[in-house]
Design a protein around this motif. Structure first.
Motif, PDB file in Angstrom:
ATOM      1  N   ALA A   1       0.866  -1.182   0.000  1.00 20.09           N
ATOM      2  CA  ALA A   1       0.000   0.000   0.000  1.00 20.09           C
ATOM      3  C   ALA A   1       0.898   1.225   0.000  1.00 20.09           C
ATOM      4  O   ALA A   1       1.749   1.376   0.882  1.00 20.09           O
ATOM      5  N   PHE A   2       0.724   2.090  -0.995  1.00 15.23           N
ATOM      6  CA  PHE A   2       1.459   3.344  -1.076  1.00 15.23           C
ATOM      7  C   PHE A   2       0.507   4.500  -0.783  1.00 15.23           C
ATOM      8  O   PHE A   2      -0.714   4.377  -0.955  1.00 15.23           O
ATOM      9  N   LEU A   3       1.063   5.614  -0.344  1.00 12.02           N
ATOM     10  CA  LEU A   3       0.263   6.811  -0.097  1.00 12.02           C
ATOM     11  C   LEU A   3      -0.536   7.149  -1.353  1.00 12.02           C
ATOM     12  O   LEU A   3       0.012   7.233  -2.449  1.00 12.02           O
ATOM     13  N   GLU A   4      -1.845   7.366  -1.193  1.00  9.23           N
ATOM     14  CA  GLU A   4      -2.716   7.541  -2.349  1.00  9.23           C
ATOM     15  C   GLU A   4      -3.226   8.964  -2.528  1.00  9.23           C
ATOM     16  O   GLU A   4      -3.734   9.304  -3.599  1.00  9.23           O
ATOM     17  N   GLY A   5      -3.141   9.794  -1.506  1.00 10.27           N
ATOM     18  CA  GLY A   5      -3.671  11.147  -1.615  1.00 10.27           C
ATOM     19  C   GLY A   5      -2.826  12.136  -0.855  1.00 10.27           C
ATOM     20  O   GLY A   5      -1.863  11.766  -0.163  1.00 10.27           O
TER      21      GLY A   5
ATOM     22  N   THR B   1      -1.838   2.849   4.094  1.00 11.85           N
ATOM     23  CA  THR B   1      -0.696   3.432   4.797  1.00 11.85           C
ATOM     24  C   THR B   1      -1.060   3.894   6.199  1.00 11.85           C
ATOM     25  O   THR B   1      -0.214   3.887   7.099  1.00 11.85           O
ATOM     26  N   GLU B   2      -2.341   4.284   6.404  1.00 15.27           N
ATOM     27  CA  GLU B   2      -2.765   4.732   7.735  1.00 15.27           C
ATOM     28  C   GLU B   2      -2.736   3.590   8.751  1.00 15.27           C
ATOM     29  O   GLU B   2      -2.758   3.828   9.967  1.00 15.27           O
ATOM     30  N   SER B   3      -2.669   2.338   8.277  1.00 10.51           N
ATOM     31  CA  SER B   3      -2.603   1.189   9.182  1.00 10.51           C
ATOM     32  C   SER B   3      -1.296   1.165   9.967  1.00 10.51           C
ATOM     33  O   SER B   3      -1.172   0.403  10.935  1.00 10.51           O
ATOM     34  N   PHE B   4      -0.331   1.970   9.552  1.00 10.42           N
ATOM     35  CA  PHE B   4       0.918   2.096  10.312  1.00 10.42           C
ATOM     36  C   PHE B   4       0.630   2.472  11.765  1.00 10.42           C
ATOM     37  O   PHE B   4       1.342   2.040  12.683  1.00 10.42           O
ATOM     38  N   PHE B   5      -0.418   3.272  11.989  1.00  5.74           N
ATOM     39  CA  PHE B   5      -0.737   3.741  13.338  1.00  5.74           C
ATOM     40  C   PHE B   5      -1.543   2.721  14.136  1.00  5.74           C
ATOM     41  O   PHE B   5      -1.817   2.934  15.321  1.00  5.74           O
ATOM     42  N   ASP B   6      -1.928   1.607  13.517  1.00  4.09           N
ATOM     43  CA  ASP B   6      -2.653   0.538  14.205  1.00  4.09           C
ATOM     44  C   ASP B   6      -2.065  -0.808  13.776  1.00  4.09           C
ATOM     45  O   ASP B   6      -2.701  -1.584  13.056  1.00  4.09           O
ATOM     46  N   PRO B   7      -0.829  -1.093  14.197  1.00  6.39           N
ATOM     47  CA  PRO B   7      -0.151  -2.304  13.730  1.00  6.39           C
ATOM     48  C   PRO B   7      -0.824  -3.600  14.146  1.00  6.39           C
ATOM     49  O   PRO B   7      -0.499  -4.665  13.615  1.00  6.39           O
TER      50      PRO B   7
END
Length: 212
Positions: free
Chosen positions: A153-157, A185-191
């Motif tokens: 998953a890459f940054l999309e916006g 990518t936001e899943s980084f904050f909820d591993p």
């Protein structure tokens, strides 16, 4: 450094040159960033640029990002993480670039970051911010043997990039099963969303008011 990485610098220059006359995709739908603020977003490639990525078989495994440097930034760091068994992130490598020092701001107002995921689970990064800086992290020592499922998953916006704040740019997931969780990518904050996965990596960006 991998041979493919050695070829990426001229490819990056060609991609940006092909898009130089175009406009950033977000400008049509998003208001302009206030002066002095930082941001990062996918680089809007031209048709020719997208074709070039496809020709090099890099669409889906690479990301080109446009960066707006926040006011007061003295350094930029790119950090590679790997998720540990206890669900926390372990820093594998952190690299970046300082400004040139002095009273006047020496970072250009904008720059470009490219990320390329390699077949061995390694990641190559190229930072073009006045000068080109390239670095990479090797894949896991055990390789990816037995990994039957993988996704990126890459940054999309567009994303705000304030000083001293990490912005996840990419997340890579590998497993020896058949199913992977839905993630971005936001899943980084909820591993914890990656519980049970064999290997999870992440790449983040951070601007700082302090030199590296």
């Amino acid at each position: 450094m991998r041979k493919r990485t050695m070829l990426f610098a001229p490819l990056l220059a060609a991609l940006i040159a092909l898009t130089a006359c175009g406009t950033r995709a977000s400008q049509a739908s998003d208001p302009a960033e206030p002066s002095g603020s930082g941001s990062v977003e996918p680089y809007a490639l031209s048709e020719e640029g997208q074709f070039l990525l496809h020709a090099f078989q890099m669409d889906g495994s690479a990301s080109i990002l446009s960066v707006q440097v926040p006011e007061g930034a003295r350094s930029l760091s790119i950090t590679f993480y790997q998720r540990k068994e206890d669900g926390t992130w372990q820093v594998l490598q952190s690299s970046g670039q300082n400004d040139a020092g002095g009273e006047a701001a020496s970072f250009p107002g904008t720059g470009t970051i490219t990320l390329e995921k390699q077949e061995d689970g390694g990641v190559d990064c190229h930072l073009l911010l006045g000068s080109l800086v390239s670095f990479s992290i090797d894949g896991p020592a055990a390789g990816l043997n037995g990994m039957t499922a993988k996704a990126a998953a890459f940054l999309e916006g567009p994303q705000e990039a304030a000083l001293e704040t990490e912005v996840p740019l990419a997340v890579f997931v590998y497993d020896d099963g058949t199913q992977l969780p839905a993630f971005g990518t936001e899943s980084f904050f909820d591993p914890s969303i990656f519980d049970g996965m064999a290997l999870v990596q992440a790449v983040t960006l951070k601007f700082s008011s302090q030199p590296l």
